[in-house]
Enzyme design. Structure first.
Site, PDB file in Angstrom:
ATOM      1  N   GLY A 152     -16.971   6.294 -33.444  1.00 39.09           N
ATOM      2  CA  GLY A 152     -17.909   7.342 -33.033  1.00 39.09           C
ATOM      3  C   GLY A 152     -18.749   6.892 -31.834  1.00 39.09           C
ATOM      4  O   GLY A 152     -18.241   6.219 -30.938  1.00 39.09           O
TER       5      GLY A 152
ATOM      6  N   ILE B  34      -1.806  -7.228  -6.441  1.00 34.89           N
ATOM      7  CA  ILE B  34      -1.218  -8.491  -6.917  1.00 34.89           C
ATOM      8  C   ILE B  34      -2.145  -9.131  -7.957  1.00 34.89           C
ATOM      9  O   ILE B  34      -3.271  -9.547  -7.657  1.00 34.89           O
ATOM     10  CB  ILE B  34      -0.941  -9.451  -5.739  1.00 34.89           C
TER      11      ILE B  34
ATOM     12  N   GLU C 260       3.806  -2.935 -13.560  1.00 35.73           N
ATOM     13  CA  GLU C 260       5.230  -3.285 -13.744  1.00 35.73           C
ATOM     14  C   GLU C 260       6.091  -2.020 -13.882  1.00 35.73           C
ATOM     15  O   GLU C 260       7.053  -1.978 -14.637  1.00 35.73           O
ATOM     16  CB  GLU C 260       5.428  -4.279 -14.888  1.00 35.73           C
TER      17      GLU C 260
ATOM     18  N   PRO D 100       0.813  -1.221   0.000  1.00 40.38           N
ATOM     19  CA  PRO D 100       0.000   0.000   0.000  1.00 40.38           C
ATOM     20  C   PRO D 100       0.850   1.276   0.000  1.00 40.38           C
ATOM     21  O   PRO D 100       0.524   2.248  -0.675  1.00 40.38           O
ATOM     22  CB  PRO D 100      -0.820  -0.129   1.289  1.00 40.38           C
TER      23      PRO D 100
ATOM     24  N   GLY E 242       4.913   1.642  -3.772  1.00 38.83           N
ATOM     25  CA  GLY E 242       4.557   1.388  -5.164  1.00 38.83           C
ATOM     26  C   GLY E 242       5.780   1.589  -6.042  1.00 38.83           C
ATOM     27  O   GLY E 242       6.608   0.697  -6.202  1.00 38.83           O
TER      28      GLY E 242
HETATM   29  N1  CAA Z   1      18.600  -5.547 -12.208  1.00 36.66           N
HETATM   30  C1  CAA Z   1      19.277  -5.959 -11.112  1.00 36.66           C
HETATM   31  N2  CAA Z   1      19.590  -5.167 -10.087  1.00 36.66           N
HETATM   32  C2  CAA Z   1      19.220  -3.853 -10.179  1.00 36.66           C
HETATM   33  C3  CAA Z   1      18.523  -3.351 -11.289  1.00 36.66           C
HETATM   34  C4  CAA Z   1      18.219  -4.239 -12.338  1.00 36.66           C
HETATM   35  N3  CAA Z   1      17.553  -3.847 -13.414  1.00 36.66           N
HETATM   36  N4  CAA Z   1      18.309  -2.053 -11.098  1.00 36.66           N
HETATM   37  C5  CAA Z   1      18.846  -1.721  -9.910  1.00 36.66           C
HETATM   38  N5  CAA Z   1      19.390  -2.838  -9.355  1.00 36.66           N
HETATM   39  C6  CAA Z   1      20.067  -2.933  -8.069  1.00 36.66           C
HETATM   40  C7  CAA Z   1      21.052  -1.808  -7.883  1.00 36.66           C
HETATM   41  O1  CAA Z   1      22.318  -2.130  -8.429  1.00 36.66           O
HETATM   42  C8  CAA Z   1      21.103  -1.687  -6.371  1.00 36.66           C
HETATM   43  O2  CAA Z   1      21.919  -2.673  -5.833  1.00 36.66           O
HETATM   44  P1  CAA Z   1      23.349  -2.297  -5.099  1.00 36.66           P
HETATM   45  O3  CAA Z   1      22.987  -1.355  -3.988  1.00 36.66           O
HETATM   46  O4  CAA Z   1      23.851  -3.606  -4.621  1.00 36.66           O
HETATM   47  O5  CAA Z   1      24.160  -1.664  -6.180  1.00 36.66           O
HETATM   48  C9  CAA Z   1      19.688  -2.044  -5.943  1.00 36.66           C
HETATM   49  O6  CAA Z   1      19.105  -2.797  -7.024  1.00 36.66           O
HETATM   50  C10 CAA Z   1      18.837  -0.834  -5.683  1.00 36.66           C
HETATM   51  O7  CAA Z   1      18.861  -0.051  -6.865  1.00 36.66           O
HETATM   52  P2  CAA Z   1      18.456   1.478  -6.879  1.00 36.66           P
HETATM   53  O8  CAA Z   1      19.208   2.208  -5.820  1.00 36.66           O
HETATM   54  O9  CAA Z   1      18.531   1.947  -8.284  1.00 36.66           O
HETATM   55  O10 CAA Z   1      16.947   1.358  -6.374  1.00 36.66           O
HETATM   56  P3  CAA Z   1      15.845   2.474  -6.157  1.00 36.66           P
HETATM   57  O11 CAA Z   1      15.279   2.299  -4.803  1.00 36.66           O
HETATM   58  O12 CAA Z   1      16.333   3.818  -6.585  1.00 36.66           O
HETATM   59  O13 CAA Z   1      14.675   1.983  -7.138  1.00 36.66           O
HETATM   60  C11 CAA Z   1      13.486   1.760  -9.190  1.00 36.66           C
HETATM   61  C12 CAA Z   1      14.823   1.717  -8.445  1.00 36.66           C
HETATM   62  C13 CAA Z   1      13.872   1.615 -10.616  1.00 36.66           C
HETATM   63  C14 CAA Z   1      12.715   3.049  -8.965  1.00 36.66           C
HETATM   64  C15 CAA Z   1      12.625   0.556  -8.728  1.00 36.66           C
HETATM   65  O14 CAA Z   1      12.186   0.720  -7.394  1.00 36.66           O
HETATM   66  C16 CAA Z   1      11.443   0.333  -9.610  1.00 36.66           C
HETATM   67  O15 CAA Z   1      11.558  -0.268 -10.683  1.00 36.66           O
HETATM   68  N6  CAA Z   1      10.233   0.804  -9.181  1.00 36.66           N
HETATM   69  C17 CAA Z   1       9.030   0.455  -9.838  1.00 36.66           C
HETATM   70  C18 CAA Z   1       8.464  -0.758  -9.166  1.00 36.66           C
HETATM   71  C19 CAA Z   1       7.666  -1.583 -10.092  1.00 36.66           C
HETATM   72  O16 CAA Z   1       7.951  -1.732 -11.263  1.00 36.66           O
HETATM   73  N7  CAA Z   1       6.639  -2.187  -9.519  1.00 36.66           N
HETATM   74  C20 CAA Z   1       5.786  -3.022 -10.272  1.00 36.66           C
HETATM   75  C21 CAA Z   1       5.440  -4.239  -9.489  1.00 36.66           C
HETATM   76  S1  CAA Z   1       4.956  -5.628 -10.487  1.00 36.66           S
HETATM   77  C22 CAA Z   1       3.345  -5.355 -10.844  1.00 36.66           C
HETATM   78  O17 CAA Z   1       3.021  -4.384 -11.436  1.00 36.66           O
HETATM   79  C23 CAA Z   1       2.346  -6.314 -10.279  1.00 36.66           C
HETATM   80  C24 CAA Z   1       1.627  -7.159 -11.196  1.00 36.66           C
HETATM   81  O18 CAA Z   1       1.110  -8.130 -10.716  1.00 36.66           O
HETATM   82  C25 CAA Z   1       1.516  -6.909 -12.654  1.00 36.66           C
END
Ligand code: CAA
Length: 387
Positions: free
Chosen positions: A347, A159, A371, A130, A133
């Site tokens: 339309g 989910i 996602e 909640p 996100g």
């Molecule tokens: N692959 C592997 N590792 C990764 C990565 C990737 N693509 N991107 C980042 N990481 C790693 C980083 O290297 C870091 O690790 P280290 O500290 O060891 O170097 C760690 O992950 C954290 O990375 P960030 O500091 O970049 O993380 P952040 O907190 O700034 O967040 C973000 C990054 C891209 C914003 C991420 O939180 C994100 O993608 N947010 C969106 C969430 C999302 O997509 N949610 C959807 C859920 S699924 C869904 O929709 C449900 C469904 O049922 C359909």
């Protein structure tokens, strides 16, 4: 297929014909009903299982079809062209199980992948909460070690297919002081004591696919169900999305193709001012733009699928993260525009539930949100470009 060759092969074309035939015959006729009743389309699930299209990505060694990433894209695209809700069956089965394929022990893979391949269980993915996100790493769900077990407490939100799936990849905090590096991934089963589900969300679209909270109250699971090492769960979660954002792009392409195909059929039949409206250049330009945007997004998605496939087989693909976000963003933005234009081309009729395009427009909207919102995708792309 490798990262340099992403055109569909003859087998991919044959696969498309097979899944399209099934979708036209068995899925499209049930799409309006799934939308109207907001019930999970179990008959569609059975038909997908009977044809082995419900989880094509599961490798052969675990009893699956062993289809490559482009094949999975084609299946999702063709199911979504008929019914977006139903396309979440192959898509979410992939989303739930990619964490296992990337990071889990052989024991977990042998235990959980064959039932998915056989169509006996579906597999969902539980990252969001909640209050967590876009900022997924701020999750609060806790997993505390207790002997050779972990005890999970928390609430996962949004989910997809919650309640109908037997299995869940759940991300939870095992080391609160370690931030993203203190998150671990687990397999949780629907039948585990302490697992319950929230009410079905009342949504704009994809109504045939239940979206619910997964509530975890003192859920005690054996430690072998941890996916990968402690503290690697967030990386596994993001690495998974690098593969599965491509499948959301596929879903968006399919929805858009369904709307475009329907609109083309309509404008050739519908007569105004004494001739089919397809003869008016203003509408021809709209149709051309819709198809152009769709094909551009499709090429980007297929390129991303090739990269996903190469990465899944151990290749270092530095631009997979960029390509999967770009494909998801481009295809979902295109789908929103194309489905909106399809409603316009029909339309007043397009605005009613007598015709499928308003459903497609409502279904398309989620592809810009889940996602990772398209704002997050742009952030991910910019980070890749600027790092
Ligand atoms: N692959 C592997 N590792 C990764 C990565 C990737 N693509 N991107 C980042 N990481 C790693 C980083 O290297 C870091 O690790 P280290 O500290 O060891 O170097 C760690 O992950 C954290 O990375 P960030 O500091 O970049 O993380 P952040 O907190 O700034 O967040 C973000 C990054 C891209 C914003 C991420 O939180 C994100 O993608 N947010 C969106 C969430 C999302 O997509 N949610 C959807 C859920 S699924 C869904 O929709 C449900 C469904 O049922 C359909």
């Amino acid at each position: 297929m490798d990262a340099e060759s992403y055109q569909p092969s003859e087998e991919h074309q044959m696969l498309r014909e097979a899944i399209r035939a099934l979708a036209d015959e068995k899925i499209a006729p049930r799409a309006a009903e799934a939308d109207e009743t907001e019930e999970f389309p179990w008959e569609v699930y059975k038909d997908l299982v009977a044809s082995d299209f419900h989880a094509v990505h599961v490798p052969e060694e675990y009893g699956g079809a062993g289809a490559d990433a482009l094949a999975a894209v084609i299946v999702i695209e063709e199911v979504a062209r008929a019914c977006a809700s139903s396309s979440l069956i192959p898509a979410v089965n992939k989303l739930g199980t990619v964490p296992l394929l990337l990071s889990a022990s052989e024991e977990i893979k042998q235990h959980y992948l064959p039932p998915v391949a056989r169509g006996e269980a579906m597999f969902s993915y539980a990252l969001s909460e909640p209050e967590a996100g876009s900022d997924a790493a701020s999750m609060k769900t806790r997993a505390v070690k207790d002997g050779d077990h972990y005890v999970l407490n928390g609430t996962k939100m949004w989910i997809t297919n919650a309640g109908v799936s037997e299995y869940y990849t759940v991300m939870a905090v095992t080391e609160p002081s370690a931030g993203a590096r203190g998150i671990s991934a687990f397999v949780v089963e629907k039948s585990d004591e302490g697992v319950s589900f929230g009410a079905k969300e009342k949504k704009l679209g994809i109504k045939g696919s239940p979206t619910r909270q997964v509530i975890l109250e003192n859920v005690r699971i054996p430690e072998w169900r941890m996916i990968g090492a402690p503290g690697t769960g967030f990386k596994t979660a993001l690495a998974t999305l690098d593969h599965t954002r491509v499948t959301i792009a596929a879903q968006a392409l399919g929805i858009a193709q369904g709307a475009l195909d329907y609109a083309i059929g309509y404008v050739k039949e519908r007569k105004q001012f004494g001739k089919p409206i397809a003869e008016f250049q203003g509408l021809q330009f709209m149709i051309a733009d819709m198809a152009m945007k769709l094909e551009a997004a499709r090429q980007l998605t297929y390129a991303a699928a090739a990269k996903s496939e190469a990465a899944m087989h151990g290749a270092t693909v530095k631009d997979l993260t960029f390509f999967s976000s770009a494909a998801k963003c481009a295809a979902s933005d295109a789908a929103m525009e194309i489905t909106t234009d399809a409603v316009q081309l029909l339309g007043g009729y397009g605005y009613t539930r007598e015709y499928p395009v308003e459903r497609m427009m409502r279904d398309a909207k989620i592809t810009q949100i889940y996602e990772g919102t398209n704002q997050i995708q742009r952030m991910v792309m910019a980070r890749q470009l600027l790092k």
